[in-house]
Design an enzyme around this catalytic site. Sequence first.
Site, mmCIF file in Angstrom:
data_model
loop_
_atom_site.group_PDB
_atom_site.id
_atom_site.type_symbol
_atom_site.label_atom_id
_atom_site.label_comp_id
_atom_site.label_asym_id
_atom_site.label_seq_id
_atom_site.Cartn_x
_atom_site.Cartn_y
_atom_site.Cartn_z
ATOM 1 N N TRP A 130 0.867 -1.189 0.000
ATOM 2 C CA TRP A 130 0.000 0.000 0.000
ATOM 3 C C TRP A 130 0.903 1.239 0.000
ATOM 4 O O TRP A 130 1.813 1.329 0.828
ATOM 5 C CB TRP A 130 -0.863 -0.062 1.264
ATOM 6 C CG TRP A 130 -1.783 1.094 1.478
ATOM 7 C CD1 TRP A 130 -2.670 1.607 0.587
ATOM 8 C CD2 TRP A 130 -1.921 1.838 2.689
ATOM 9 N NE1 TRP A 130 -3.356 2.640 1.168
ATOM 10 C CE2 TRP A 130 -2.910 2.799 2.461
ATOM 11 C CE3 TRP A 130 -1.312 1.796 3.943
ATOM 12 C CZ2 TRP A 130 -3.302 3.717 3.437
ATOM 13 C CZ3 TRP A 130 -1.698 2.690 4.903
ATOM 14 C CH2 TRP A 130 -2.688 3.642 4.650
ATOM 15 N N ASP A 211 -0.363 -5.475 9.537
ATOM 16 C CA ASP A 211 -1.423 -4.519 9.215
ATOM 17 C C ASP A 211 -2.716 -5.313 9.017
ATOM 18 O O ASP A 211 -2.795 -6.155 8.117
ATOM 19 C CB ASP A 211 -1.030 -3.757 7.938
ATOM 20 C CG ASP A 211 -1.960 -2.580 7.660
ATOM 21 O OD1 ASP A 211 -2.966 -2.418 8.381
ATOM 22 O OD2 ASP A 211 -1.677 -1.824 6.706
ATOM 23 N N ALA A 213 -6.312 -4.560 8.240
ATOM 24 C CA ALA A 213 -7.205 -3.466 7.840
ATOM 25 C C ALA A 213 -8.520 -3.953 7.234
ATOM 26 O O ALA A 213 -9.418 -3.144 7.012
ATOM 27 C CB ALA A 213 -6.498 -2.561 6.829
ATOM 28 N N LYS A 246 -12.902 -0.248 7.335
ATOM 29 C CA LYS A 246 -13.651 -1.040 6.363
ATOM 30 C C LYS A 246 -14.666 -1.962 7.031
ATOM 31 O O LYS A 246 -15.812 -2.036 6.592
ATOM 32 C CB LYS A 246 -12.679 -1.873 5.516
ATOM 33 C CG LYS A 246 -12.044 -1.106 4.376
ATOM 34 C CD LYS A 246 -10.851 -0.305 4.786
ATOM 35 C CE LYS A 246 -10.303 0.500 3.619
ATOM 36 N NZ LYS A 246 -9.162 1.330 4.038
HETATM 37 C C1 LMR Z 1 -6.925 2.590 0.092
HETATM 38 O O1 LMR Z 1 -5.934 1.854 0.059
HETATM 39 O O2 LMR Z 1 -7.451 3.030 -0.932
HETATM 40 C C2 LMR Z 1 -7.523 2.959 1.416
HETATM 41 O O3 LMR Z 1 -6.866 2.293 2.446
HETATM 42 C C3 LMR Z 1 -7.648 4.411 1.624
HETATM 43 C C4 LMR Z 1 -6.349 5.087 1.928
HETATM 44 O O4 LMR Z 1 -6.238 5.676 3.012
HETATM 45 O O5 LMR Z 1 -5.443 5.058 1.098
#
Ligand code: LMR
Length: 403
Positions: A130, A211, A213, A246
Amino acid sequence: MFTQLGPQPPDALLGVLAAFSADPDAGKIDLGVGVYRDATGTTPVMAAVRAAERDVLARQATKSYVGAAGNRAFAAFIEELTLGAAHPARAAGRVVTLQTPGGCGALRLAADLIARIERSSRVSVSDPTWPNHVPLIGGAGLPVEVYPYYDAASGTIAFDAMLATLARLPSGSIVLLQASCHNPTGADLDPAQWQALAELLGRRGLIPLVDLAYQGLGDGLEADAAGVRLLADRLPELLIAVSCSKNFGLYRERVGAIIALAPTAAAATTVMGHLQALARRMYSMPPDHGAAIVAAIAASPAYRADWLAELESMRRRVTGLRAPLAAALREATGGRRFDFVGTQRGMFSLLGLEPAQVAALKEQHHIYVAPDSRANVAGLAETQVARVAAAIGAVLRAGAAHG
Ligand code: LMR
């Protein structure tokens, strides 16, 4: 002072949100930022959240401070969801949990805690990961490296390469893992791979930062935590960054937690003291509202049951979209290149498109995915599947014609 600043490039994901909002096309489709949407395209307030929120507002007697540790009933519920109600480390007092502003707050606090212990600790993240992981961890001053994770050609995990790289890390290095619904790839470790990973982390003295999430949006609430629970069973030390964005749909309330598992109860107490001190010097105390809602859900068997049922229906919706999307992509492209979309789990899949193809999807078809070609499957409506697949097929054919 301010004139010394150069312009800041837009955030990889929030930039997509802004570009989508600015597009006047009536048929535009947002598969960018990671939010769940129902079949009508709405990101709903979950029914249990709405009911619990009413209770919170009706019962709240004060707006006085909650303290740096946050809501303790919330923290206990998050520990239960993450580790299970009866995990021996909890009974032994080896687990501490601090409420944070979202999962991002938890990740940043984890990084600050690690930096406080050893400034030169290396944190390895999956390739790819991410995009916000790197600034959140690097912002605490820690060096960030990558380990191989994903084999784009097969849409599966490059597990041997991952283990080989982790095995070479110096003892005490931190390994950032995603518990389930890997962002951005959609490819998760299977139980045997978690076992092998836990064994390697233990043998090499590596410390996982997990993580978590998307618990409940992959294979189910329990299954999505199985890997992190295995690590908690096997390893003396573990950090977990939890997000309620989420699975409770509480995105804008910024609700999360950092869980630390320490070798002894005394060490856990000390860690909690440091986490509170770090929170205090950064943002002082977490916002109350979202965590109070989660705690009110925890306190009511009826709300809990309702929340679990709605989360499960969300999970089924996302999972159920994958096979039709993979089939439509097979038809639109005349090949099996995207079959992985059908077997992966969670909100995302990485389409493996070139930047020019991502741009063509946006400019010619008004379909928005993340710059790395991550598609938020959880944002797709059934009625949009055929159009999205056809557009992907078209940009691939155009790319091939020009190439
Ligand atoms: C995403 O990956 O789109 C979400 O977790 C929102 C973010 O904060 O980036």
